[in-house]
Motif scaffolding. Structure first.
Motif, PDB file in Angstrom:
ATOM      1  N   ALA A   1     -17.035 -15.679  66.038  1.00 39.70           N
ATOM      2  CA  ALA A   1     -18.353 -15.349  66.569  1.00 39.70           C
ATOM      3  C   ALA A   1     -18.951 -14.115  65.906  1.00 39.70           C
ATOM      4  CB  ALA A   1     -18.264 -15.136  68.082  1.00 39.70           C
ATOM      5  N   GLY A   2     -18.121 -13.377  65.149  1.00 43.22           N
ATOM      6  CA  GLY A   2     -18.629 -12.239  64.397  1.00 43.22           C
ATOM      7  C   GLY A   2     -18.087 -10.895  64.825  1.00 43.22           C
ATOM      8  N   VAL A   3     -17.161 -10.870  65.796  1.00 44.57           N
ATOM      9  CA  VAL A   3     -16.588  -9.609  66.251  1.00 44.57           C
ATOM     10  C   VAL A   3     -15.628  -9.069  65.197  1.00 44.57           C
ATOM     11  CG1 VAL A   3     -15.079  -8.578  68.002  1.00 44.57           C
ATOM     12  CG2 VAL A   3     -16.867 -10.188  68.679  1.00 44.57           C
ATOM     13  N   ASP A   4     -15.689  -7.761  64.944  1.00 44.86           N
ATOM     14  CA  ASP A   4     -14.832  -7.151  63.921  1.00 44.86           C
ATOM     15  C   ASP A   4     -13.372  -7.094  64.335  1.00 44.86           C
ATOM     16  OD1 ASP A   4     -16.460  -5.521  61.553  1.00 44.86           O
ATOM     17  OD2 ASP A   4     -17.662  -5.975  63.308  1.00 44.86           O
ATOM     18  N   ASP A   5     -13.125  -6.725  65.597  1.00 37.32           N
ATOM     19  CA  ASP A   5     -11.745  -6.569  66.041  1.00 37.32           C
ATOM     20  C   ASP A   5     -11.687  -6.766  67.547  1.00 37.32           C
ATOM     21  OD1 ASP A   5      -9.039  -6.148  65.942  1.00 37.32           O
ATOM     22  OD2 ASP A   5      -9.144  -4.119  65.136  1.00 37.32           O
ATOM     23  N   TYR A   6     -10.486  -7.103  68.037  1.00 32.85           N
ATOM     24  CA  TYR A   6     -10.264  -7.283  69.472  1.00 32.85           C
ATOM     25  C   TYR A   6      -9.000  -6.541  69.853  1.00 32.85           C
ATOM     26  CZ  TYR A   6      -9.060  -9.551  73.915  1.00 32.85           C
ATOM     27  OH  TYR A   6      -8.716  -9.786  75.214  1.00 32.85           O
ATOM     28  N   LEU A   7      -9.109  -5.612  70.795  1.00 32.04           N
ATOM     29  CA  LEU A   7      -7.983  -4.804  71.247  1.00 32.04           C
ATOM     30  C   LEU A   7      -7.644  -5.153  72.685  1.00 32.04           C
ATOM     31  CD1 LEU A   7      -9.028  -1.304  69.831  1.00 32.04           C
ATOM     32  CD2 LEU A   7      -7.631  -3.069  68.732  1.00 32.04           C
ATOM     33  N   VAL A   8      -6.338  -5.203  72.978  1.00 31.05           N
ATOM     34  CA  VAL A   8      -5.875  -5.560  74.319  1.00 31.05           C
ATOM     35  C   VAL A   8      -5.554  -4.286  75.107  1.00 31.05           C
ATOM     36  CG1 VAL A   8      -4.135  -6.829  75.640  1.00 31.05           C
ATOM     37  CG2 VAL A   8      -4.937  -7.730  73.447  1.00 31.05           C
ATOM     38  N   LYS A   9      -6.042  -4.216  76.332  1.00 34.55           N
ATOM     39  CA  LYS A   9      -5.770  -3.077  77.209  1.00 34.55           C
ATOM     40  C   LYS A   9      -4.309  -3.082  77.653  1.00 34.55           C
ATOM     41  CE  LYS A   9     -10.408  -3.080  79.307  1.00 34.55           C
ATOM     42  NZ  LYS A   9     -11.133  -3.169  80.598  1.00 34.55           N
ATOM     43  N   PRO A  10      -3.737  -1.900  77.918  1.00 33.86           N
ATOM     44  CA  PRO A  10      -4.293  -0.557  77.701  1.00 33.86           C
ATOM     45  C   PRO A  10      -4.291  -0.191  76.228  1.00 33.86           C
ATOM     46  CG  PRO A  10      -2.024  -0.412  78.476  1.00 33.86           C
ATOM     47  CD  PRO A  10      -2.383  -1.862  78.504  1.00 33.86           C
ATOM     48  N   VAL A  11      -5.347   0.449  75.779  1.00 33.12           N
ATOM     49  CA  VAL A  11      -5.519   0.782  74.367  1.00 33.12           C
ATOM     50  C   VAL A  11      -5.200   2.255  74.142  1.00 33.12           C
ATOM     51  CG1 VAL A  11      -7.076   0.696  72.397  1.00 33.12           C
ATOM     52  CG2 VAL A  11      -7.363  -0.925  74.264  1.00 33.12           C
TER      53      VAL A  11
END
Length: 410
Positions: free
Chosen positions: A114-124
């Motif tokens: 979809a165009g998102v640069d990165d995805y981080l999972v909590k807790p970050v």
């Protein structure tokens, strides 16, 4: 350059008036972490706001689009659909960093598409969040500067001259470095079909896809490869297998060349971890490689076999760049040949000397992560970076995809 410097740099595309960073985050802990980063970086007041995708949709409808949008997708029933709605509100060149609670590889892949640069999972952790922000802003600067990526794919073959020299460790970390640090879409191919360790090192479960691809090379297409791949990072795809010993699989008859050719079509870099027995059996496999990395310990046997394999590389792949890596340096110092003596005796030169770090190796094994991911600025990472740059077209680093939602902004 640090995060603050990147955020305060005006872009070269006439967007100086745009808000540098805007974050919509639901939980207090992540907001506090972001606020601390923002204070150090000099973000504007109220750059970090409470809320998620719904709040972002309401507020971005009546305000300028930020250069970097940090978005919490935790409370969204359909994060990908919400991203699609935001696409119509954002100006070209916006970079997006998503944060969520679901540790789901499919969601990660869909958000990337979809165009998102990165995805981080909590807790970050703060360091992880800083690095992700830094990478997104660096990508935006590269795009604004009009940089062009180097054409073509580089296939780098990594071979251990001795059993236990640590070639798989070097291959995994060099591939991770090229993919996650230098931004190249990279395929890591483990050619030890029975005893390969790349999947173990990255805590991934190998499936039957690689075996099917090798046995039916005529069926290999983009969809087939996607199903055979195991996602091991934002830009890193792993191809590995753990075939049963009684399977009777014959690597000499396997369709390795068509597989590598397909990988070269779909990726910007391919790292092949090749057992030396397979190289001796099928030396033609390295004929078209851009580089062959020979990994050795500093033993007498390592000296002998480095010379033998270097001669083989020179005869089979004369155009390939030959890279010599001394690995596990310092593990048994009294039994090691001094590097200068090694070089003088073999008439070879080390491109990298990788120190032995038992504590770091143990941590990596425990967490199923690359060593260079756990300690990105340590001695090990500095030594491996040179190899990663060979995969990533040496010092020519590929800029990431165009700004967010380019499909809606022709």
């Amino acid at each position: 350059m640090n995060v603050a410097a990147r955020i305060l740099l005006p872009g070269s595309t006439g967007d100086e008036a745009r808000t540098p960073v805007l974050a919509f985050v639901g939980d207090e802990a992540t907001r506090a972490t972001l606020a601390g980063i923002g204070r150090q970086a000099g973000w504007p007041a109220r750059a970090v706001r409470e809320g998620g995708t719904a709040t972002a949709l309401n507020e971005l409808a009546v305000m300028p689009t930020p250069r970097l949008l940090v978005l919490d997708v935790s409370g969204s029933a359909d994060p990908v659909a919400a991203i699609g709605e935001l696409a119509d509100l954002c100006e070209p060149g916006t970079r997006v960093l998503a944060i969520g609670e679901a540790n789901d590889a499919r969601l990660f892949r869909d958000l990337q598409r979809a165009g998102v640069d990165d995805y981080l999972v909590k807790p970050v952790e703060e360091g992880t969040l800083r690095e992700a922000i830094d990478d997104a802003l660096a990508a935006r600067e590269t795009e604004a500067a009009g940089g062009e990526k180097t054409a073509g794919c580089r296939t780098v073959v990594v071979v251990g001259v001795r059993g236990g020299a640590g070639a798989s460790l070097i291959a995994v970390n060099a591939a991770w470095m090229a993919a996650e640090r230098l931004g190249r879409r990279t395929a890591l191919l483990d050619l030890d079909f029975n005893f390969g360790t790349a999947s173990l090192m990255l805590d991934r479960e190998p499936g039957p896809g690689l075996r099917d691809a090798l046995l039916s090379p005529g069926r290999i297409d983009e969809l087939f490869l996607e199903r055979a791949a195991t996602l091991a990072g934002k830009n890193l795809s792993l191809f590995g297998a753990e075939m049963a010993l009684e399977d009777g699989f014959d690597p000499a008859a396997a369709g390795i060349e068509p597989l590598v050719a397909r990988l070269e079509d779909g990726f910007e870099g391919v790292v092949a971890d090749m057992p030396r027995d397979l190289l001796a059996m099928r030396p033609n496999l390295i004929a078209e490689a851009a580089a062959v990395v020979l990994v050795t310990d500093l033993s007498l046997a390592g000296m002998r076999d480095s010379m033998r394999l270097a001669m083989l590389v020179g005869s089979v792949a004369p155009k390939a760049r030959r890279v010599l890596v001394g690995n596990r340096v310092g593990e048994f110092p009294r039994a090691e040949v001094p590097p200068a003596t090694f070089e003088k005796s073999t008439d070879l030169r080390f491109d990298a000397l990788v120190p032995y770090d038992a504590k770091l190796a143990a941590r990596a094994a425990q967490h199923g992560r690359a060593l260079v991911d756990l300690q990105p600025r340590g001695r090990f990472a500095r030594a491996v970076e040179a190899i990663g740059r060979v995969v990533a077209h040496e010092k020519k680093v590929s800029p990431p995809k165009k700004g967010w939602f380019r499909r809606n902004r022709r």
